[in-house]
Design an enzyme around this catalytic site. Sequence first.
Site, mmCIF file in Angstrom:
data_model
loop_
_atom_site.group_PDB
_atom_site.id
_atom_site.type_symbol
_atom_site.label_atom_id
_atom_site.label_comp_id
_atom_site.label_asym_id
_atom_site.label_seq_id
_atom_site.Cartn_x
_atom_site.Cartn_y
_atom_site.Cartn_z
ATOM 1 C CG HIS A 90 -1.783 -1.071 1.547
ATOM 2 N ND1 HIS A 90 -1.928 -1.682 2.443
ATOM 3 C CD2 HIS A 90 -3.139 -1.519 0.376
ATOM 4 C CE1 HIS A 90 -3.675 -2.688 2.235
ATOM 5 N NE2 HIS A 90 -3.665 -2.301 0.972
ATOM 6 C CE LYS A 113 -12.003 -6.999 3.051
ATOM 7 N NZ LYS A 113 -10.337 -6.567 2.445
ATOM 8 N NE ARG A 152 -3.601 -8.016 -4.419
ATOM 9 C CZ ARG A 152 -3.877 -7.675 -2.813
ATOM 10 N NH1 ARG A 152 -3.188 -8.156 -1.639
ATOM 11 N NH2 ARG A 152 -5.314 -8.076 -3.342
ATOM 12 C CB SER A 165 -4.675 -6.118 4.943
ATOM 13 O OG SER A 165 -3.959 -4.934 4.584
#
Length: 165
Positions: free
Chosen positions: A17, A41, A90, A128
């Site tokens: 990040h 989440k 990514r 994460s």
Amino acid sequence: MKTAIYPGSFDPVTLGHLNIIKRAAACFDRLIVCVMINSKKQGMFTPEERVELLKKATARFPNVEVDYSEGLLAAYAKRRRAHVVVKGLRAVSDFEQEVQMAVINRKLNPGLETMFLASSEKYTYLSSTIVKEMARYGADLGEFLPREIVDDVNRRMQELQERKD
């Protein structure tokens, strides 16, 4: 003044990040790193705590501001007079969902563009979720998190594990 928003859950912010933040900050006069609330989440950190961790990690970037929003990104961008959303990719698997979100955001806010930045190769594997899993097993997080927040993440993981016991 060109303002962009880099949205995400940042739970916690990783070096991947931070790499996107550094690169995007070089492209815009102002970059707002916005903690978005994902109702799907359960966070390790509260939104307010994530803001504080991001402020620690981004303190060296004078044109970076940290904020959070519980609403739609398109509406937030309009309120903040931002015309660009920055998204890091990514892998190819990220692309489909991110393009879908970009199209929806532009439909809701026609003046909003999305700029995709490919992750630096050394961070393509990093998320994460992976960092939290490593923290759960006591791995050294120094190569994955900004050094300013490693202790915060380790401390929180220890607290969470103690609550379970």
